[in-house]
Design an enzyme around this catalytic site. Sequence first.
Site, PDB file in Angstrom:
ATOM      1  CB  CYS A  99      11.447  -5.192  16.824  1.00  0.00           C
ATOM      2  SG  CYS A  99      12.369  -3.361  16.413  1.00  0.00           S
ATOM      3  CE  LYS A 138       4.375  -8.958  12.449  1.00  0.00           C
ATOM      4  NZ  LYS A 138       5.958  -8.737  12.190  1.00  0.00           N
ATOM      5  CG  HIS A 170       9.080 -10.801   9.134  1.00  0.00           C
ATOM      6  ND1 HIS A 170       9.379  -9.388   9.451  1.00  0.00           N
ATOM      7  CD2 HIS A 170       9.509 -11.101   8.010  1.00  0.00           C
ATOM      8  CE1 HIS A 170       9.764  -8.775   8.419  1.00  0.00           C
ATOM      9  NE2 HIS A 170       9.826  -9.801   7.555  1.00  0.00           N
ATOM     10  N   GLY A 212       6.821  -9.553   2.823  1.00  0.00           N
ATOM     11  CA  GLY A 212       7.236  -9.405   1.453  1.00  0.00           C
ATOM     12  C   GLY A 212       5.601  -9.674   0.771  1.00  0.00           C
ATOM     13  N   GLY A 232       2.288  -5.550   5.638  1.00  0.00           N
ATOM     14  CA  GLY A 232       2.874  -4.325   6.160  1.00  0.00           C
ATOM     15  C   GLY A 232       2.928  -3.230   5.230  1.00  0.00           C
ATOM     16  NE  ARG A 233       8.093  -0.373   6.257  1.00  0.00           N
ATOM     17  CZ  ARG A 233       7.946  -0.806   7.566  1.00  0.00           C
ATOM     18  NH1 ARG A 233       7.324  -1.759   8.005  1.00  0.00           N
ATOM     19  NH2 ARG A 233       8.367   0.219   8.723  1.00  0.00           N
TER      20      ARG A 233
END
Length: 340
Positions: A99, A138, A170, A212, A232-233
């Site tokens: 993060c 992560k 990531h 992505g 994710g999103r």
Amino acid sequence: MPVPSSPSPWRLSVAPMMDWTDRHCRYFHRLLTRQTRLYTEMVNAGAVLHGGTERHLRLNAEEHPVALQLGGNEPADLARAARLGAQWGYDEINLNCGCPSDRVQRGAFGARLMQTPQRVADCVKAMRDMVDRPVTVKHRIGIDQGQSYGFVRDFVGVVADAGCSVFIVHARNAWLQGLSPKENREIPPLRYALVHQLKADFPRLTVVINGGIATDAVVQQQLHLLDGVMVGRQAYHQPWWLARWDALYYANRSGPCAGASPLTREAVERAMVAYMEREAALHGTPWPHIARHMLGLRHSLPGARLWRQLWSDHRLKDRPAREVHALALRSYAARAGDSG
């Protein structure tokens, strides 16, 4: 693509997302997929230890397999928070080293931890000594605009020596200055090849890719090269995609809330209404706190916009969830019928 007879527990997962993957979101996602691994949003270890234990760690029995993601940089605090997570029943403890938010940086954890791999190793060892379940990490592939593969390779090597065997990567750098968290998910270029190289250099480790990933074609491509894929999103905004995952990636043809019958959006919505009623009775949870997570359920279908507007209409917040459900369903059916 063929499904392994014993797929990795990390084959498919939904990413930890701040303000999104709370226990209500995870309950919703579990209605769509039995097998996919779910993650909490990042929880500060200090918040867990100092008065927020139940608020931060409460989970539903239906959520398993589910992982607790912790943020922090003090081995002793993380170990104590990990022990609490294990006591509450989480199947995995994950340390956030990715993060880039200003708040997290001020606490010297998140992505900034990648600059001190030995500190991460100490944190991992302390947590592993305290719990009997996987402790995972992560992280990003780099910091700021550095392009060196050696940076992430050495980070993984040091942390693996402390006993971590699962790395969720990531595939973007984290820019610690000049970008918002949202921009950090979009502007630094994706470099999947570096994640593939990590797997080649550390074949005994479980390496999961994140960043992505938005189509089955990309998921399948990455599963040929790596042990798992984290989405994710895209999973949050178009959750019905998850309803295919058990069949595609685990050879499981039935949905958890439909028994042997095909899973339907209607069955999922009914199950969510029942859950809203249960949460209201047990914990006084207002239904809008739960409904916000399912607003993408009918994404791209005729009538979806009106259905979504009704479920998010603050003027209806004092009405029972079952009444709002009936209103939303009637409006959706009328609009869908007009389009037929």
